[in-house]
Design a protein around this motif. Structure first.
Motif, PDB file in Angstrom:
ATOM      1  N   LYS A  16      74.950 133.430  75.028  1.00  0.00           N
ATOM      2  CA  LYS A  16      74.362 134.121  73.877  1.00  0.00           C
ATOM      3  C   LYS A  16      75.198 135.334  73.474  1.00  0.00           C
ATOM      4  O   LYS A  16      75.320 135.638  72.284  1.00  0.00           O
ATOM      5  CB  LYS A  16      72.922 134.568  74.197  1.00  0.00           C
ATOM      6  N   ILE A  17      75.794 136.027  74.442  1.00  0.00           N
ATOM      7  CA  ILE A  17      76.664 137.165  74.113  1.00  0.00           C
ATOM      8  C   ILE A  17      77.911 136.668  73.384  1.00  0.00           C
ATOM      9  O   ILE A  17      78.341 137.268  72.388  1.00  0.00           O
ATOM     10  CB  ILE A  17      77.024 137.951  75.389  1.00  0.00           C
ATOM     11  N   VAL A  18      78.498 135.569  73.842  1.00  0.00           N
ATOM     12  CA  VAL A  18      79.667 134.996  73.168  1.00  0.00           C
ATOM     13  C   VAL A  18      79.291 134.537  71.765  1.00  0.00           C
ATOM     14  O   VAL A  18      80.054 134.756  70.810  1.00  0.00           O
ATOM     15  CB  VAL A  18      80.259 133.841  74.013  1.00  0.00           C
ATOM     16  N   ASP A  19      78.108 133.920  71.612  1.00  0.00           N
ATOM     17  CA  ASP A  19      77.647 133.524  70.273  1.00  0.00           C
ATOM     18  C   ASP A  19      77.552 134.729  69.351  1.00  0.00           C
ATOM     19  O   ASP A  19      77.942 134.653  68.182  1.00  0.00           O
ATOM     20  CB  ASP A  19      76.280 132.845  70.351  1.00  0.00           C
ATOM     21  N   TYR A  23      80.743 134.275  67.041  1.00  0.00           N
ATOM     22  CA  TYR A  23      80.304 133.244  66.100  1.00  0.00           C
ATOM     23  C   TYR A  23      79.127 133.691  65.243  1.00  0.00           C
ATOM     24  O   TYR A  23      78.045 133.169  65.349  1.00  0.00           O
ATOM     25  CB  TYR A  23      79.903 131.965  66.847  1.00  0.00           C
ATOM     26  N   GLY A  24      79.306 134.642  64.398  1.00  0.00           N
ATOM     27  CA  GLY A  24      78.302 134.893  63.390  1.00  0.00           C
ATOM     28  C   GLY A  24      77.606 136.235  63.413  1.00  0.00           C
ATOM     29  O   GLY A  24      77.060 136.649  62.414  1.00  0.00           O
ATOM     30  N   ARG A  25      77.585 136.903  64.536  1.00  0.00           N
ATOM     31  CA  ARG A  25      76.939 138.214  64.636  1.00  0.00           C
ATOM     32  C   ARG A  25      75.505 138.210  64.112  1.00  0.00           C
ATOM     33  O   ARG A  25      75.079 139.102  63.398  1.00  0.00           O
ATOM     34  CB  ARG A  25      77.754 139.268  63.922  1.00  0.00           C
ATOM     35  N   ASN A  26      74.749 137.178  64.474  1.00  0.00           N
ATOM     36  CA  ASN A  26      73.342 137.121  64.101  1.00  0.00           C
ATOM     37  C   ASN A  26      72.524 137.940  65.097  1.00  0.00           C
ATOM     38  O   ASN A  26      72.755 137.887  66.302  1.00  0.00           O
ATOM     39  CB  ASN A  26      72.848 135.671  64.103  1.00  0.00           C
ATOM     40  N   GLY A  27      71.568 138.654  64.571  1.00  0.00           N
ATOM     41  CA  GLY A  27      70.737 139.500  65.417  1.00  0.00           C
ATOM     42  C   GLY A  27      69.919 138.718  66.425  1.00  0.00           C
ATOM     43  O   GLY A  27      69.648 139.200  67.527  1.00  0.00           O
ATOM     44  N   TYR A  28      69.551 137.500  66.060  1.00  0.00           N
ATOM     45  CA  TYR A  28      68.742 136.725  67.001  1.00  0.00           C
ATOM     46  C   TYR A  28      69.544 136.296  68.220  1.00  0.00           C
ATOM     47  O   TYR A  28      68.975 136.106  69.286  1.00  0.00           O
ATOM     48  CB  TYR A  28      68.068 135.535  66.313  1.00  0.00           C
ATOM     49  N   ASP A  29      70.866 136.165  68.087  1.00  0.00           N
ATOM     50  CA  ASP A  29      71.677 135.857  69.271  1.00  0.00           C
ATOM     51  C   ASP A  29      71.687 137.033  70.245  1.00  0.00           C
ATOM     52  O   ASP A  29      71.603 136.846  71.465  1.00  0.00           O
ATOM     53  CB  ASP A  29      73.107 135.504  68.874  1.00  0.00           C
ATOM     54  N   LEU A  30      71.762 138.228  69.705  1.00  0.00           N
ATOM     55  CA  LEU A  30      71.702 139.415  70.559  1.00  0.00           C
ATOM     56  C   LEU A  30      70.329 139.541  71.211  1.00  0.00           C
ATOM     57  O   LEU A  30      70.216 139.903  72.388  1.00  0.00           O
ATOM     58  CB  LEU A  30      72.039 140.660  69.740  1.00  0.00           C
ATOM     59  N   MET A  31      69.281 139.227  70.453  1.00  0.00           N
ATOM     60  CA  MET A  31      67.938 139.256  71.007  1.00  0.00           C
ATOM     61  C   MET A  31      67.785 138.209  72.112  1.00  0.00           C
ATOM     62  O   MET A  31      67.165 138.472  73.143  1.00  0.00           O
ATOM     63  CB  MET A  31      66.903 139.009  69.906  1.00  0.00           C
ATOM     64  N   GLY A  32      68.349 137.034  71.908  1.00  0.00           N
ATOM     65  CA  GLY A  32      68.316 136.006  72.940  1.00  0.00           C
ATOM     66  C   GLY A  32      69.061 136.437  74.190  1.00  0.00           C
ATOM     67  O   GLY A  32      68.603 136.200  75.308  1.00  0.00           O
ATOM     68  N   ALA A  34      69.536 139.527  75.205  1.00  0.00           N
ATOM     69  CA  ALA A  34      68.727 140.550  75.865  1.00  0.00           C
ATOM     70  C   ALA A  34      67.535 139.926  76.584  1.00  0.00           C
ATOM     71  O   ALA A  34      67.199 140.314  77.708  1.00  0.00           O
ATOM     72  CB  ALA A  34      68.253 141.583  74.845  1.00  0.00           C
ATOM     73  N   GLY A  35      66.901 138.957  75.956  1.00  0.00           N
ATOM     74  CA  GLY A  35      65.753 138.299  76.577  1.00  0.00           C
ATOM     75  C   GLY A  35      66.127 137.545  77.837  1.00  0.00           C
ATOM     76  O   GLY A  35      65.477 137.681  78.875  1.00  0.00           O
ATOM     77  N   PHE A  36      67.201 136.753  77.753  1.00  0.00           N
ATOM     78  CA  PHE A  36      67.632 136.020  78.941  1.00  0.00           C
ATOM     79  C   PHE A  36      68.151 136.972  80.011  1.00  0.00           C
ATOM     80  O   PHE A  36      67.995 136.725  81.205  1.00  0.00           O
ATOM     81  CB  PHE A  36      68.683 134.975  78.582  1.00  0.00           C
ATOM     82  N   GLY A  37      68.763 138.086  79.604  1.00  0.00           N
ATOM     83  CA  GLY A  37      69.202 139.090  80.573  1.00  0.00           C
ATOM     84  C   GLY A  37      68.030 139.744  81.289  1.00  0.00           C
ATOM     85  O   GLY A  37      68.085 140.002  82.502  1.00  0.00           O
ATOM     86  N   LEU A  38      66.968 140.012  80.551  1.00  0.00           N
ATOM     87  CA  LEU A  38      65.770 140.573  81.189  1.00  0.00           C
ATOM     88  C   LEU A  38      65.108 139.558  82.114  1.00  0.00           C
ATOM     89  O   LEU A  38      64.592 139.924  83.172  1.00  0.00           O
ATOM     90  CB  LEU A  38      64.776 141.053  80.134  1.00  0.00           C
ATOM     91  N   LEU A  39      65.120 138.300  81.727  1.00  0.00           N
ATOM     92  CA  LEU A  39      64.615 137.269  82.638  1.00  0.00           C
ATOM     93  C   LEU A  39      65.454 137.210  83.910  1.00  0.00           C
ATOM     94  O   LEU A  39      64.917 137.054  85.009  1.00  0.00           O
ATOM     95  CB  LEU A  39      64.623 135.904  81.950  1.00  0.00           C
ATOM     96  N   LEU A  40      66.764 137.352  83.765  1.00  0.00           N
ATOM     97  CA  LEU A  40      67.652 137.378  84.917  1.00  0.00           C
ATOM     98  C   LEU A  40      67.348 138.581  85.807  1.00  0.00           C
ATOM     99  O   LEU A  40      67.255 138.448  87.030  1.00  0.00           O
ATOM    100  CB  LEU A  40      69.109 137.410  84.452  1.00  0.00           C
ATOM    101  N   ALA A  41      67.165 139.749  85.197  1.00  0.00           N
ATOM    102  CA  ALA A  41      66.843 140.944  85.974  1.00  0.00           C
ATOM    103  C   ALA A  41      65.502 140.795  86.680  1.00  0.00           C
ATOM    104  O   ALA A  41      65.362 141.170  87.851  1.00  0.00           O
ATOM    105  CB  ALA A  41      66.833 142.171  85.064  1.00  0.00           C
ATOM    106  N   GLY A  42      64.516 140.258  85.987  1.00  0.00           N
ATOM    107  CA  GLY A  42      63.207 140.059  86.601  1.00  0.00           C
ATOM    108  C   GLY A  42      63.259 139.085  87.762  1.00  0.00           C
ATOM    109  O   GLY A  42      62.634 139.298  88.800  1.00  0.00           O
ATOM    110  N   ALA A  43      64.032 138.017  87.609  1.00  0.00           N
ATOM    111  CA  ALA A  43      64.155 137.042  88.692  1.00  0.00           C
ATOM    112  C   ALA A  43      64.921 137.619  89.874  1.00  0.00           C
ATOM    113  O   ALA A  43      64.632 137.304  91.027  1.00  0.00           O
ATOM    114  CB  ALA A  43      64.845 135.782  88.183  1.00  0.00           C
ATOM    115  N   ALA A  44      65.888 138.472  89.605  1.00  0.00           N
ATOM    116  CA  ALA A  44      66.680 139.055  90.685  1.00  0.00           C
ATOM    117  C   ALA A  44      65.935 140.172  91.416  1.00  0.00           C
ATOM    118  O   ALA A  44      66.135 140.368  92.615  1.00  0.00           O
ATOM    119  CB  ALA A  44      67.991 139.590  90.131  1.00  0.00           C
ATOM    120  N   LEU A  45      65.065 140.883  90.717  1.00  0.00           N
ATOM    121  CA  LEU A  45      64.389 142.037  91.312  1.00  0.00           C
ATOM    122  C   LEU A  45      63.097 141.714  92.040  1.00  0.00           C
ATOM    123  O   LEU A  45      62.591 142.564  92.770  1.00  0.00           O
ATOM    124  CB  LEU A  45      64.058 143.074  90.229  1.00  0.00           C
TER     125      LEU A  45
END
Length: 86
Positions: A16-19, A23-32, A34-45
């Motif tokens: 999603k960061i590469v997207d 590839y387009g600089r759409n705000g929803y890709d950045l939101m995705g 951040a969301g998947f990153g927070l899921l990663l942090a939650g799963a790791a913590l």
């Protein structure tokens, strides 16, 4: 199984960061990302040894908050990407 989940979430976050960057600089890709990153942090913590064990670690509350925020961001990401809202 948990390591596989962490690896999968890390890969999706990087995709999603590469997207967003290349590839387009759409705000929803950045939101995705951040969301998947927070899921990663939650799963790791959460401090669980297995996915079905109760979260009783010292950071269990922060892990739950990060996971819920990540789920909300990922849901909004999918809604924006499919043009259901916005």
């Amino acid at each position: 199984m948990k390591k596989l989940l962490l690896i999968a979430l890390a890969v999706v976050t990087l995709i999603k960061i590469v997207d967003f960057v290349f590839y387009g600089r759409n705000g929803y890709d950045l939101m995705g990302a951040a969301g998947f990153g927070l899921l990663l942090a939650g799963a790791a913590l959460d401090g669980r040894r297995a996915l079905n064990a109760p979260a009783t670690g010292p950071r269990a509350r922060q892990a739950r908050i990060a996971t819920v925020c990540g789920v909300v961001l990922v849901l909004v990401y999918f809604l924006l990407k499919m043009k259901i809202i916005g």
